[in-house]
Design a protein around this motif. Structure first.
Motif, short mmCIF file in Angstrom:
data_model
loop_
_atom_site.label_atom_id
_atom_site.label_comp_id
_atom_site.label_asym_id
_atom_site.label_seq_id
_atom_site.Cartn_x
_atom_site.Cartn_y
_atom_site.Cartn_z
N LEU A 163 0.84 -1.19 0.00
CA LEU A 163 0.00 0.00 0.00
C LEU A 163 0.89 1.25 0.00
CD1 LEU A 163 -2.74 1.43 0.24
CD2 LEU A 163 -2.53 1.21 2.73
N LEU A 164 0.73 2.07 -1.04
CA LEU A 164 1.46 3.33 -1.13
C LEU A 164 0.53 4.46 -0.71
CD1 LEU A 164 2.65 1.41 -3.66
CD2 LEU A 164 4.05 3.47 -3.97
N LYS A 165 0.82 5.08 0.42
CA LYS A 165 0.01 6.17 0.94
C LYS A 165 0.57 7.51 0.51
CE LYS A 165 -1.37 3.63 5.12
NZ LYS A 165 -1.40 3.67 6.60
N GLY A 166 -0.32 8.49 0.36
CA GLY A 166 0.12 9.82 -0.04
C GLY A 166 0.80 10.58 1.08
N ASN A 167 1.72 11.47 0.73
CA ASN A 167 2.38 12.32 1.72
C ASN A 167 1.62 13.64 1.84
OD1 ASN A 167 3.06 13.75 -0.58
ND2 ASN A 167 5.17 12.97 -0.66
N LYS A 168 2.26 14.66 2.40
CA LYS A 168 1.57 15.93 2.64
C LYS A 168 1.17 16.64 1.33
CE LYS A 168 5.92 18.52 3.06
NZ LYS A 168 6.71 19.41 3.94
N LEU A 169 1.82 16.29 0.20
CA LEU A 169 1.42 16.88 -1.08
C LEU A 169 0.09 16.31 -1.58
CD1 LEU A 169 4.80 17.03 -3.05
CD2 LEU A 169 3.59 18.90 -1.90
N ALA A 170 -0.19 15.08 -1.19
CA ALA A 170 -1.45 14.42 -1.61
C ALA A 170 -1.87 13.46 -0.51
CB ALA A 170 -1.25 13.68 -2.93
N PRO A 171 -2.36 14.00 0.61
CA PRO A 171 -2.67 13.17 1.79
C PRO A 171 -3.75 12.13 1.55
CG PRO A 171 -3.53 15.41 2.05
CD PRO A 171 -2.64 15.43 0.86
N ASP A 172 -4.62 12.34 0.57
CA ASP A 172 -5.69 11.38 0.31
C ASP A 172 -5.32 10.34 -0.74
OD1 ASP A 172 -7.35 12.71 2.12
OD2 ASP A 172 -8.05 14.11 0.58
N ALA A 173 -4.12 10.43 -1.27
CA ALA A 173 -3.72 9.51 -2.34
C ALA A 173 -3.47 8.10 -1.79
CB ALA A 173 -2.46 10.03 -3.03
N ARG A 174 -3.91 7.12 -2.58
CA ARG A 174 -3.70 5.71 -2.25
C ARG A 174 -3.46 4.94 -3.54
NH1 ARG A 174 -3.76 7.83 1.95
NH2 ARG A 174 -4.71 7.21 3.95
N ALA A 175 -2.55 3.97 -3.48
CA ALA A 175 -2.32 3.06 -4.60
C ALA A 175 -1.82 1.74 -4.03
CB ALA A 175 -1.30 3.63 -5.58
N VAL A 176 -2.22 0.66 -4.66
CA VAL A 176 -1.79 -0.66 -4.21
C VAL A 176 -0.96 -1.30 -5.30
CG1 VAL A 176 -2.49 -2.93 -3.37
CG2 VAL A 176 -3.86 -0.90 -2.81
N ALA A 177 0.26 -1.69 -4.95
CA ALA A 177 1.15 -2.37 -5.90
C ALA A 177 1.23 -3.84 -5.53
CB ALA A 177 2.54 -1.74 -5.87
N PHE A 178 1.08 -4.70 -6.51
CA PHE A 178 1.17 -6.16 -6.32
C PHE A 178 2.47 -6.61 -6.98
CE2 PHE A 178 -3.24 -4.88 -6.37
CZ PHE A 178 -3.78 -5.55 -5.28
N VAL A 179 3.44 -6.93 -6.17
CA VAL A 179 4.78 -7.26 -6.66
C VAL A 179 5.03 -8.76 -6.53
CG1 VAL A 179 7.25 -6.82 -6.41
CG2 VAL A 179 5.60 -4.98 -5.97
N ASN A 180 5.51 -9.35 -7.61
CA ASN A 180 5.87 -10.78 -7.60
C ASN A 180 7.33 -10.89 -8.04
OD1 ASN A 180 6.22 -13.56 -8.13
ND2 ASN A 180 4.02 -13.79 -8.57
N HIS A 181 8.21 -11.10 -7.04
CA HIS A 181 9.64 -11.17 -7.36
C HIS A 181 9.98 -12.46 -8.10
CE1 HIS A 181 10.48 -7.60 -5.02
NE2 HIS A 181 9.84 -8.11 -3.98
#
Length: 260
Positions: A163-181
């Motif tokens: 889960l990638l959460k937004g910082n103070k530039l975009a506090p409501d931002a969310r993105a989910v990355a599904f990584v398969n090494h």
């Protein structure tokens, strides 16, 4: 002349309508004799024309018939016919009948020609609609296969959701990355990222030994986006870049990151 060329250029229809030159007509006739599929297509085309002609046939207006009958009756009753020698006999009523029949023939021919043109246009439109539908179905099938492949990746036991959460530039931002090494794949759900202007886009980066390498763009109008897997990445980062992306990250517009 091969079957594909004949069908793509609509030469069977041109042959049926008599619009080909003598050389092309011979080529089409030769192809019809040798190719069973072309013969079947041509027979179907003829059948479609006959059906459309019957379905769209228009009878002459009743007023034309009534007017003609009245005129003929008038001349039959009121016009005197002089008795002359056989070689010089003249009958205005007969001349009128002949002229009237010619007019009816011309009128009927004009109607039939209009119906023929309408049938030809209907066939052309139907053919274009069929081609467009086939293209749409093909595109939809490809999109479904792509989505199914992505969901298969998400359900893999080796997938790590991040889960990638937004910082103070975009506090409501969310993105989910599904990584398969193991399979070396990355799929991201960017739907919770705030909308941008038409001149901006999100871009994801992998940090490898202090170097930021682009993984691809993140359009927010898609549920899942497949990105480039980068070996030995230490973190994933999302920045806001100009439309079309950038070759290096705009660090001051970094809105989210996560360490691996």
């Amino acid at each position: 002349m091969d079957r594909k060329t004949i069908l793509e250029k609509g030469l069977l229809l041109n042959y049926l309508l008599g619009e080909l030159n003598a050389k092309d007509e011979e080529l089409i006739e030769s192809a019809l004799q040798e190719d069973k599929v072309l013969r079947q297509e041509f027979q179907k085309l003829e059948s479609d024309f006959e059906r459309m002609a019957l379905e769209n046939a228009i009878a002459p207006p009743q007023r034309v018939k009534s007017s003609l009958e009245k005129t003929l009756t008038k001349y039959d009753n009121d016009t005197p016919v002089k008795s002359l020698s056989t070689s010089s006999a003249f009958n205005p009523a007969r001349l009128l009948v002949a002229a009237s029949l010619a007019a009816i023939f011309a009128l009927t021919s004009f109607w039939f020609y209009n119906q023929w043109q309408t049938a030809e246009e209907n066939i052309r439109v139907a053919r274009e609609e069929k081609e467009q539908l086939q293209e749409s179905l093909q595109k939809l099938s490809e999109e479904i296969q792509e989505v199914n492949a992505m969901y298969a990746q998400l359900n893999d036991k080796d997938v790590i959701p991040l889960l990638l959460k937004g910082n103070k530039l975009a506090p409501d931002a969310r993105a989910v990355a599904f990584v398969n090494h193991k399979s070396k794949s990355v799929v991201v759900n960017p739907k919770a990222l705030p909308a941008l202007s038409e001149e901006e886009t999100y871009q994801m980066w992998a940090d490898v030994d202090g170097e930021m390498i682009s993984m691809g763009l993140l359009p927010t109008d898609k549920d899942l986006v497949a990105l480039t897997y980068i070996d030995k990445a230490e973190s994933l980062n999302i920045t806001i870049e100009p439309k079309g992306g950038n070759d290096h990250p705009t660090v001051e517009r970094l809105i989210s990151n996560i360490y691996l």
